[in-house]
Scaffold this motif. Sequence first.
Motif, PDB file in Angstrom:
ATOM      1  N   ASP A  50       0.801  -1.222   0.000  1.00  0.00           N
ATOM      2  CA  ASP A  50       0.000   0.000   0.000  1.00  0.00           C
ATOM      3  C   ASP A  50       0.837   1.277   0.000  1.00  0.00           C
ATOM      4  O   ASP A  50       0.297   2.361  -0.213  1.00  0.00           O
ATOM      5  N   GLN A  51       2.139   1.160   0.170  1.00  0.00           N
ATOM      6  CA  GLN A  51       2.981   2.352   0.064  1.00  0.00           C
ATOM      7  C   GLN A  51       2.985   2.881  -1.375  1.00  0.00           C
ATOM      8  O   GLN A  51       3.333   4.028  -1.621  1.00  0.00           O
ATOM      9  N   PHE A  52       2.546   2.062  -2.326  1.00  0.00           N
ATOM     10  CA  PHE A  52       2.478   2.476  -3.725  1.00  0.00           C
ATOM     11  C   PHE A  52       1.124   3.083  -4.078  1.00  0.00           C
ATOM     12  O   PHE A  52       0.899   3.479  -5.212  1.00  0.00           O
ATOM     13  N   GLY A  53       0.249   3.141  -3.125  1.00  0.00           N
ATOM     14  CA  GLY A  53      -1.071   3.732  -3.318  1.00  0.00           C
ATOM     15  C   GLY A  53      -2.073   3.052  -2.410  1.00  0.00           C
ATOM     16  O   GLY A  53      -2.009   1.835  -2.207  1.00  0.00           O
ATOM     17  N   GLU A  54      -2.947   3.852  -1.856  1.00  0.00           N
ATOM     18  CA  GLU A  54      -3.964   3.314  -0.954  1.00  0.00           C
ATOM     19  C   GLU A  54      -4.785   2.247  -1.678  1.00  0.00           C
ATOM     20  O   GLU A  54      -5.183   2.418  -2.830  1.00  0.00           O
ATOM     21  N   HIS A  55      -4.980   1.127  -1.020  1.00  0.00           N
ATOM     22  CA  HIS A  55      -5.777  -0.008  -1.507  1.00  0.00           C
ATOM     23  C   HIS A  55      -5.102  -0.815  -2.626  1.00  0.00           C
ATOM     24  O   HIS A  55      -5.748  -1.619  -3.281  1.00  0.00           O
ATOM     25  N   THR A  56      -3.813  -0.590  -2.848  1.00  0.00           N
ATOM     26  CA  THR A  56      -3.108  -1.360  -3.885  1.00  0.00           C
ATOM     27  C   THR A  56      -3.094  -2.843  -3.542  1.00  0.00           C
ATOM     28  O   THR A  56      -3.276  -3.689  -4.426  1.00  0.00           O
ATOM     29  N   ALA A  57      -2.895  -3.182  -2.276  1.00  0.00           N
ATOM     30  CA  ALA A  57      -2.877  -4.590  -1.869  1.00  0.00           C
ATOM     31  C   ALA A  57      -4.227  -5.249  -2.147  1.00  0.00           C
ATOM     32  O   ALA A  57      -4.278  -6.375  -2.660  1.00  0.00           O
ATOM     33  N   GLU A  58      -5.304  -4.543  -1.851  1.00  0.00           N
ATOM     34  CA  GLU A  58      -6.653  -5.077  -2.104  1.00  0.00           C
ATOM     35  C   GLU A  58      -6.875  -5.266  -3.613  1.00  0.00           C
ATOM     36  O   GLU A  58      -7.398  -6.284  -4.050  1.00  0.00           O
ATOM     37  N   PHE A  59      -6.451  -4.285  -4.395  1.00  0.00           N
ATOM     38  CA  PHE A  59      -6.583  -4.390  -5.852  1.00  0.00           C
ATOM     39  C   PHE A  59      -5.813  -5.602  -6.369  1.00  0.00           C
ATOM     40  O   PHE A  59      -6.338  -6.394  -7.161  1.00  0.00           O
ATOM     41  N   MET A  60      -4.568  -5.743  -5.943  1.00  0.00           N
ATOM     42  CA  MET A  60      -3.747  -6.868  -6.392  1.00  0.00           C
ATOM     43  C   MET A  60      -4.380  -8.200  -5.994  1.00  0.00           C
ATOM     44  O   MET A  60      -4.426  -9.141  -6.782  1.00  0.00           O
ATOM     45  N   SER A  61      -4.855  -8.267  -4.761  1.00  0.00           N
ATOM     46  CA  SER A  61      -5.461  -9.502  -4.275  1.00  0.00           C
ATOM     47  C   SER A  61      -6.678  -9.885  -5.113  1.00  0.00           C
ATOM     48  O   SER A  61      -6.826 -11.035  -5.530  1.00  0.00           O
ATOM     49  N   ARG A  62      -7.532  -8.919  -5.388  1.00  0.00           N
ATOM     50  CA  ARG A  62      -8.743  -9.197  -6.184  1.00  0.00           C
ATOM     51  C   ARG A  62      -8.387  -9.533  -7.628  1.00  0.00           C
ATOM     52  O   ARG A  62      -8.997 -10.412  -8.237  1.00  0.00           O
ATOM     53  N   ALA A  63      -7.419  -8.834  -8.180  1.00  0.00           N
ATOM     54  CA  ALA A  63      -7.007  -9.107  -9.559  1.00  0.00           C
ATOM     55  C   ALA A  63      -6.417 -10.509  -9.672  1.00  0.00           C
ATOM     56  O   ALA A  63      -6.706 -11.239 -10.626  1.00  0.00           O
ATOM     57  N   ILE A  64      -5.615 -10.892  -8.698  1.00  0.00           N
ATOM     58  CA  ILE A  64      -5.027 -12.234  -8.686  1.00  0.00           C
ATOM     59  C   ILE A  64      -6.110 -13.290  -8.545  1.00  0.00           C
ATOM     60  O   ILE A  64      -6.109 -14.303  -9.245  1.00  0.00           O
ATOM     61  N   GLU A  65      -7.056 -13.057  -7.660  1.00  0.00           N
ATOM     62  CA  GLU A  65      -8.161 -14.004  -7.459  1.00  0.00           C
ATOM     63  C   GLU A  65      -8.934 -14.201  -8.773  1.00  0.00           C
ATOM     64  O   GLU A  65      -9.219 -15.333  -9.178  1.00  0.00           O
ATOM     65  N   SER A  66      -9.244 -13.113  -9.445  1.00  0.00           N
ATOM     66  CA  SER A  66      -9.965 -13.182 -10.713  1.00  0.00           C
ATOM     67  C   SER A  66      -9.139 -13.925 -11.767  1.00  0.00           C
ATOM     68  O   SER A  66      -9.654 -14.776 -12.492  1.00  0.00           O
ATOM     69  N   TYR A  67      -7.865 -13.626 -11.833  1.00  0.00           N
ATOM     70  CA  TYR A  67      -6.950 -14.254 -12.790  1.00  0.00           C
ATOM     71  C   TYR A  67      -6.895 -15.765 -12.561  1.00  0.00           C
ATOM     72  O   TYR A  67      -6.949 -16.549 -13.514  1.00  0.00           O
TER      73      TYR A  67
END
Length: 70
Positions: A50-67
């Motif tokens: 999240d140091q790269f942007g607020e909610h980045t970890a959540e975005f990555m997690s959801r994108a990975i799950e979808s992938y």
Amino acid sequence: MLVRRLRAAAGLVERWRGHITENYYECTLEILEGLGKMYVGDGRFKENIDQFGEHTAEFMSRAIESYCKR
């Protein structure tokens, strides 16, 4: 619009998976799925990502799950 965003996210996840495989270890779908869960489930990972942007970890997690579900 949503389909375009999902494709873009899938492309990013694929690049991320390739980066891990090329630089660290073979990143299977099973490993990638586990990493996605750790990105939000482990505070150390979440804080770091999240140091790269607020909610980045959540975005990555959801994108990975979808992938991984495709």
